[in-house]
Design a protein around this motif. Structure first.
Motif, PDB file in Angstrom:
ATOM      1  N   ASN A   3      -8.725  -3.116   5.798  1.00 48.34           N
ATOM      2  CA  ASN A   3      -9.797  -4.233   5.679  1.00 48.34           C
ATOM      3  C   ASN A   3      -9.402  -5.282   7.109  1.00 48.34           C
ATOM      4  O   ASN A   3      -9.259  -6.108   6.566  1.00 48.34           O
ATOM      5  N   GLY A   4      -9.375  -4.898   8.381  1.00 52.20           N
ATOM      6  CA  GLY A   4      -9.278  -5.852   9.222  1.00 52.20           C
ATOM      7  C   GLY A   4      -7.845  -6.397   9.335  1.00 52.20           C
ATOM      8  O   GLY A   4      -7.732  -7.519   9.786  1.00 52.20           O
ATOM      9  N   SER A   5      -6.892  -5.529   9.052  1.00 48.17           N
ATOM     10  CA  SER A   5      -5.603  -6.254   9.134  1.00 48.17           C
ATOM     11  C   SER A   5      -5.218  -6.501  10.562  1.00 48.17           C
ATOM     12  O   SER A   5      -5.886  -5.939  11.719  1.00 48.17           O
ATOM     13  N   ALA A   6      -4.352  -7.346  10.986  1.00 48.23           N
ATOM     14  CA  ALA A   6      -4.175  -7.899  12.157  1.00 48.23           C
ATOM     15  C   ALA A   6      -3.613  -6.665  13.162  1.00 48.23           C
ATOM     16  O   ALA A   6      -3.855  -6.521  14.199  1.00 48.23           O
ATOM     17  N   ASN A   7      -2.915  -5.779  12.557  1.00 46.93           N
ATOM     18  CA  ASN A   7      -2.350  -4.629  13.195  1.00 46.93           C
ATOM     19  C   ASN A   7      -3.225  -3.386  12.568  1.00 46.93           C
ATOM     20  O   ASN A   7      -3.623  -3.412  11.386  1.00 46.93           O
ATOM     21  N   ASN A   8      -3.262  -2.304  13.188  1.00 47.97           N
ATOM     22  CA  ASN A   8      -4.103  -1.191  12.768  1.00 47.97           C
ATOM     23  C   ASN A   8      -3.377  -0.550  11.694  1.00 47.97           C
ATOM     24  O   ASN A   8      -2.687   0.612  12.159  1.00 47.97           O
ATOM     25  N   GLU A   9      -3.224  -0.837  10.554  1.00 48.99           N
ATOM     26  CA  GLU A   9      -2.190  -0.333   9.670  1.00 48.99           C
ATOM     27  C   GLU A   9      -2.811   0.851   9.068  1.00 48.99           C
ATOM     28  O   GLU A   9      -2.072   1.924   8.562  1.00 48.99           O
ATOM     29  N   ALA A  10      -4.193   1.243   9.461  1.00 51.89           N
ATOM     30  CA  ALA A  10      -4.494   2.740   8.847  1.00 51.89           C
ATOM     31  C   ALA A  10      -4.040   3.782   9.736  1.00 51.89           C
ATOM     32  O   ALA A  10      -3.759   4.921   9.201  1.00 51.89           O
ATOM     33  N   GLU A  11      -3.578   3.519  10.813  1.00 58.08           N
ATOM     34  CA  GLU A  11      -2.804   4.298  11.828  1.00 58.08           C
ATOM     35  C   GLU A  11      -1.598   4.773  11.147  1.00 58.08           C
ATOM     36  O   GLU A  11      -1.096   5.904  11.064  1.00 58.08           O
ATOM     37  N   THR A  12      -1.058   3.808  10.780  1.00 60.71           N
ATOM     38  CA  THR A  12       0.477   4.008  10.425  1.00 60.71           C
ATOM     39  C   THR A  12       0.304   4.665   8.971  1.00 60.71           C
ATOM     40  O   THR A  12       1.213   5.599   8.537  1.00 60.71           O
ATOM     41  N   THR A  33       0.885  -1.162  -0.009  1.00 60.72           N
ATOM     42  CA  THR A  33      -0.146  -0.156  -0.077  1.00 60.72           C
ATOM     43  C   THR A  33       0.742   1.229   0.083  1.00 60.72           C
ATOM     44  O   THR A  33       0.742   2.040  -0.677  1.00 60.72           O
ATOM     45  N   CYS A  34       2.123   1.181   0.710  1.00 56.09           N
ATOM     46  CA  CYS A  34       2.857   2.592   0.753  1.00 56.09           C
ATOM     47  C   CYS A  34       3.644   2.669  -0.488  1.00 56.09           C
ATOM     48  O   CYS A  34       3.640   3.726  -0.906  1.00 56.09           O
ATOM     49  N   ALA A  35       3.928   1.453  -1.229  1.00 56.07           N
ATOM     50  CA  ALA A  35       4.533   1.590  -2.491  1.00 56.07           C
ATOM     51  C   ALA A  35       3.581   2.330  -3.631  1.00 56.07           C
ATOM     52  O   ALA A  35       3.808   2.874  -4.466  1.00 56.07           O
ATOM     53  N   ALA A  60      -1.985   6.657   8.012  1.00 55.38           N
ATOM     54  CA  ALA A  60      -2.319   8.153   8.311  1.00 55.38           C
ATOM     55  C   ALA A  60      -1.365   8.949   8.670  1.00 55.38           C
ATOM     56  O   ALA A  60      -1.020  10.203   8.357  1.00 55.38           O
ATOM     57  N   SER A  61      -0.402   8.434   9.507  1.00 54.92           N
ATOM     58  CA  SER A  61       0.753   9.049  10.140  1.00 54.92           C
ATOM     59  C   SER A  61       1.788   9.506   8.979  1.00 54.92           C
ATOM     60  O   SER A  61       2.546  10.410   9.046  1.00 54.92           O
ATOM     61  N   ARG A  62       2.006   8.722   7.947  1.00 54.97           N
ATOM     62  CA  ARG A  62       2.774   8.973   6.927  1.00 54.97           C
ATOM     63  C   ARG A  62       2.436   9.789   5.570  1.00 54.97           C
ATOM     64  O   ARG A  62       3.030  10.356   5.228  1.00 54.97           O
ATOM     65  N   TYR A  63       1.116   9.685   5.498  1.00 56.49           N
ATOM     66  CA  TYR A  63       0.505  10.493   4.275  1.00 56.49           C
ATOM     67  C   TYR A  63      -0.549  11.462   4.784  1.00 56.49           C
ATOM     68  O   TYR A  63      -1.751  10.943   4.971  1.00 56.49           O
ATOM     69  N   ALA A  64      -0.217  12.526   4.809  1.00 52.36           N
ATOM     70  CA  ALA A  64      -1.295  13.623   5.487  1.00 52.36           C
ATOM     71  C   ALA A  64      -2.608  13.776   4.880  1.00 52.36           C
ATOM     72  O   ALA A  64      -3.628  13.994   5.178  1.00 52.36           O
ATOM     73  N   ASN A  65      -2.318  13.764   3.094  1.00 54.44           N
ATOM     74  CA  ASN A  65      -3.233  13.917   2.318  1.00 54.44           C
ATOM     75  C   ASN A  65      -4.205  12.660   2.082  1.00 54.44           C
ATOM     76  O   ASN A  65      -4.943  12.651   1.122  1.00 54.44           O
ATOM     77  N   VAL A  66      -4.162  11.320   2.727  1.00 54.41           N
ATOM     78  CA  VAL A  66      -4.857  10.142   2.541  1.00 54.41           C
ATOM     79  C   VAL A  66      -5.867  10.053   3.657  1.00 54.41           C
ATOM     80  O   VAL A  66      -5.377  10.177   4.616  1.00 54.41           O
ATOM     81  N   LYS A  67      -6.984   9.803   2.927  1.00 52.39           N
ATOM     82  CA  LYS A  67      -8.070   9.397   4.164  1.00 52.39           C
ATOM     83  C   LYS A  67      -8.165   7.903   4.395  1.00 52.39           C
ATOM     84  O   LYS A  67      -8.050   7.124   3.501  1.00 52.39           O
TER      85      LYS A  67
END
Length: 291
Positions: free
Chosen positions: A41-50, A20-22, A52-59
């Motif tokens: 979509n239900g990742s084992a870890n909350n990857e949405a948090e990561t 996703t980051c790539a 969001a912290s890296r990409y300010a303009n991504v929802k």
């Protein structure tokens, strides 16, 4: 405050942070007219948090459970505010110029429901994965990917209607989705875009292939090639697709799919010492018959 965008790019992430980051690193966009939505979509870890912290303009949207391919994308649709919706797998590489070419194509006719780019494999010689689909037999539930695994020498560089969209990369207008309905969630994984294409066509829309746009796809990064998960859903969902889309040949198709195809696959996997794949095929048939 509600804000409208020209374009919403929607991608679903499931334990796929690196991919996703790539994708996001490669996707340069003007946040004034484009929104990029990542559904974790239900990742084992909350990857949405990561993310969001890296990409300010991504929802970033977090689902605590895996909603499947359709459910994840539909969650993105519900949060999207764009006129055009571009659905793209997180294990892909695409440029904004390619996305703009899809918008140009879909704008040529109000009858276009979905438009898809040329899709090429990311690795190796980057052969073609998708240059459209042939129509599907509603008895055998089989069709053919046009250009599959061919070198791209320009032989499929003419835009045209095609039988089905490809879920790895597809664009639709928000107004069309509102009319036709969301991607069917009963499949969970595989065949959703085929069924959605049928829904589009029943509502008078066409599916188009646009080769001036190219997406590069890292195939089967989430489920693995020939995994039990993939085998299960392909088995179950072929039968489900027939149930939902074939009225006249349904019984004949059930007999063919269960008595010939599933039996063949079970025996082949047993003989090849792949018991988990055989079990997945059996479970796919049983779960379909139970529902």
């Amino acid at each position: 405050m509600h804000r409208e965008y020209r374009l919403s790019v929607i991608t679903v992430n499931y334990n796929g942070l690196r991919d996703t980051c790539a994708l996001l690193d490669h996707l340069t966009f003007d946040h004034n007219d484009t929104e990029v939505i990542v559904v974790d979509n239900g990742s084992a870890n909350n990857e949405a948090e990561t993310i969001a912290s890296r990409y300010a303009n991504v929802k970033c949207i977090r689902s605590e459970r895996n909603l499947g391919f359709a459910g994840g994308n539909n969650l993105g649709i519900r949060h999207a505010q764009g006129k055009y919706l571009f659905f793209v797998n997180n294990d892909t590489e695409v440029s904004m110029n390619d996305i703009d070419m899809l918008i140009k194509r879909i704008d040529t006719s109000e009858h276009i429901g979905i438009v898809c780019p040329k899709i090429r494999f990311f690795y190796g010689d980057r052969h073609i994965q998708y240059a459209g689909f042939t129509p599907m037999s509603l008895i055998t539930c089989r069709n053919r990917g046009i250009g599959y695994d061919e070198a791209d020498i320009g032989q499929y560089d003419t835009p045209r209607q095609t039988a089905f969209a490809h879920g790895a990369a597809m664009m639709a207008r928000r107004d069309t989705v509102n009319k036709v309905g969301l991607i069917p969630e009963c499949y969970f994984l595989y065949y959703e875009e085929m069924d959605w294409s049928m829904m589009m066509k029943r509502n008078g829309y066409q599916i188009w292939y646009e080769p001036s746009a190219t997406v590069y796809h890292k195939e089967s990064q989430s489920t693995g090639a020939n995994s039990p998960l993939k085998t299960y859903y392909l088995t179950r969902n072929r039968l489900l697709f027939i149930k939902r889309n074939s009225e006249h040949f349904r019984l004949l198709s059930y007999l063919y799919m269960i008595c010939i195809v599933a039996t063949r696959d079970i025996l082949k996997n047993i003989l090849c010492a792949k018991p988990k794949l055989a079990q997945a095929t059996i479970k796919g048939v049983i779960d379909f018959l139970k529902n």
